[in-house]
Design a protein around this motif. Structure first.
Motif, short mmCIF file in Angstrom:
data_model
loop_
_atom_site.label_atom_id
_atom_site.label_comp_id
_atom_site.label_asym_id
_atom_site.label_seq_id
_atom_site.Cartn_x
_atom_site.Cartn_y
_atom_site.Cartn_z
N LEU A 102 4.19 -12.49 16.02
CA LEU A 102 4.47 -11.03 16.10
C LEU A 102 5.45 -10.34 15.17
O LEU A 102 5.23 -9.49 14.76
CB LEU A 102 4.81 -10.75 17.62
CG LEU A 102 3.95 -10.91 18.70
CD1 LEU A 102 4.63 -10.66 20.29
CD2 LEU A 102 2.89 -10.09 18.53
N PHE A 103 6.59 -11.14 15.12
CA PHE A 103 7.63 -10.68 13.96
C PHE A 103 6.79 -10.59 12.43
O PHE A 103 7.25 -9.67 12.10
CB PHE A 103 8.57 -11.81 13.85
CG PHE A 103 9.63 -11.24 15.15
CD1 PHE A 103 10.49 -10.17 14.86
CD2 PHE A 103 9.91 -12.38 16.20
CE1 PHE A 103 11.46 -9.79 15.73
CE2 PHE A 103 10.95 -11.87 16.96
CZ PHE A 103 11.56 -10.78 16.72
N GLY A 104 6.00 -11.59 12.14
CA GLY A 104 5.33 -11.73 10.76
C GLY A 104 4.45 -10.29 10.88
O GLY A 104 4.25 -9.88 9.87
N LEU A 105 3.57 -10.00 11.84
CA LEU A 105 2.69 -8.89 11.90
C LEU A 105 3.71 -7.67 11.60
O LEU A 105 3.20 -6.80 10.98
CB LEU A 105 1.98 -8.85 12.99
CG LEU A 105 0.88 -9.83 13.09
CD1 LEU A 105 0.12 -9.94 14.54
CD2 LEU A 105 -0.17 -9.71 11.93
N LEU A 106 4.73 -7.70 12.21
CA LEU A 106 5.59 -6.47 12.25
C LEU A 106 6.23 -6.28 11.03
O LEU A 106 6.13 -5.05 10.14
CB LEU A 106 6.71 -6.67 13.35
CG LEU A 106 7.93 -5.37 13.39
CD1 LEU A 106 7.00 -4.00 13.62
CD2 LEU A 106 8.85 -5.71 14.35
N ALA A 107 6.49 -7.28 10.26
CA ALA A 107 6.94 -7.13 8.85
C ALA A 107 5.89 -6.62 7.84
O ALA A 107 6.23 -5.91 6.99
CB ALA A 107 7.49 -8.69 8.32
N VAL A 108 4.67 -7.33 8.12
CA VAL A 108 3.60 -6.97 7.22
C VAL A 108 3.27 -5.52 7.65
O VAL A 108 3.11 -4.61 6.48
CB VAL A 108 2.42 -7.79 7.31
CG1 VAL A 108 1.21 -7.46 6.73
CG2 VAL A 108 2.64 -9.25 6.94
N GLY A 109 3.24 -5.03 8.61
CA GLY A 109 2.86 -3.72 8.93
C GLY A 109 4.07 -2.69 8.40
O GLY A 109 3.67 -1.60 7.92
N SER A 110 5.11 -2.91 8.45
CA SER A 110 6.12 -2.17 7.97
C SER A 110 6.19 -2.14 6.22
O SER A 110 6.39 -1.06 5.77
CB SER A 110 7.60 -2.86 8.04
OG SER A 110 7.86 -3.03 9.52
N ALA A 111 5.95 -3.19 5.61
CA ALA A 111 5.65 -3.27 4.15
C ALA A 111 4.45 -2.38 3.78
O ALA A 111 4.50 -1.55 2.86
CB ALA A 111 5.63 -4.62 3.62
#
Length: 288
Positions: free
Chosen positions: A29-38
């Motif tokens: 979930l943290f990884g998806l959140l980081a990709v989405g933010s980028a």
């Protein structure tokens, strides 16, 4: 026990639960959140680029290509066949905008029918449509760009440059186009077209891209100044008058000699025969 848990530092708290069965899900979930933010951070810039005038021109050119060119050159300009194993149109990837501007601007493309060589005719597209097609093909791969006016402008060419252009023309071009730029025959039903009436821009593009049987005269082979001098000489040929009345293709003494023998002397022979026949009839009439 609860007080002990609260007293743990965040690092110890995470370390104590790194083997928990939900730990992988949390990391995901943290990884998806980081990709989405980028993506959200960079998406607006891309959206602006996609709406730029150049991008719109390329998109318009792609639509025109799909309608008028894809049937021979393939939907993605990769080249196509006629269904019998023969190539209907070559690949256009890497030919550059200059080749498209020349072929479409001189009316050679789109071709009405296949043959040993495609002749020049009235263009089927407007200037804006030609620019869009050229921009689309140029976006597929690097290639020669459409030259700017300063590259082929010979309005201020000096007599020395015209003379030098004539020397270059006689060395590199007369074998096909003849010394007067009127064109000439080539093997297998092909020919070098006449340069009369061809614009300076298209002459420069022809040297730059080498259409059909013509070799490519890149800037490494022939400098831009050499090209301008040749264009200046060709323009002088286009503006040259025929003081004798008929140019006879400016092919030299062969065409002039044939004209003299077949037409000039031929007419004299016919007149002589007519006079002789008339004289014989007159004598016969007196004898009777």
């Amino acid at each position: 026990m609860s007080e002990k848990r609260l007293s743990l530092s965040p690092a110890r708290f995470l370390s104590a639960r790194r083997r928990h069965r939900s730990a992988g899900l949390v990391v995901l979930l943290f990884g998806l959140l980081a990709v989405g933010s980028a993506y959200a951070a960079f998406a607006p810039d891309n959206a602006v680029a996609d709406n730029s005038p150049q991008s719109q021109q390329i998109e318009e050119g792609k639509k025109l290509f799909a309608v008028g060119c894809a049937s021979c050159h393939g939907l993605n300009a990769e080249g196509g066949s006629n269904g019998e194993g023969k190539m209907a149109g070559p690949s256009l990837i890497g030919v550059g905008a200059a080749a498209v501007d020349f072929q479409v601007g001189t009316g050679r493309m789109p071709a009405m029918q296949t043959g040993s060589q495609v002749p020049r005719k009235t263009p089927s597209y407007t200037e804006a449509e030609i620019e869009a097609l050229a921009a689309y093909v140029a976006s597929l791969a690097p290639g020669p760009a459409v030259p700017g006016q300063e590259s082929y402008d010979v309005s201020k060419a000096t007599d020395e440059q015209i003379v030098r252009g004539g020397e270059l023309f006689r060395t590199n071009c007369t074998a096909c186009h003849n010394f007067a730029g009127r064109g000439g025959a080539l093997p297998n039903g092909k020919y070098a077209p006449s340069l009369m009436g061809v614009s300076e821009k298209h002459i420069y593009e022809a040297m730059l891209t080498g259409p059909q049987q013509m070799p490519v005269f890149s800037d490494q082979v022939m400098t831009p100044q050499d090209k301008r001098d040749i264009i200046a000489y060709v323009k002088s040929l286009q503006e040259q008058k025929d003081p004798g009345g008929f140019g006879l293709g400016r092919l030299g003494p062969v065409s002039e000699g044939l004209w003299g023998w077949l037409v000039g002397i031929g007419l004299l022979v016919c007149v002589a025969v007519w006079i002789g026949a008339k004289g014989v009839k007159a004598k016969g009439a007196k004898a009777e």
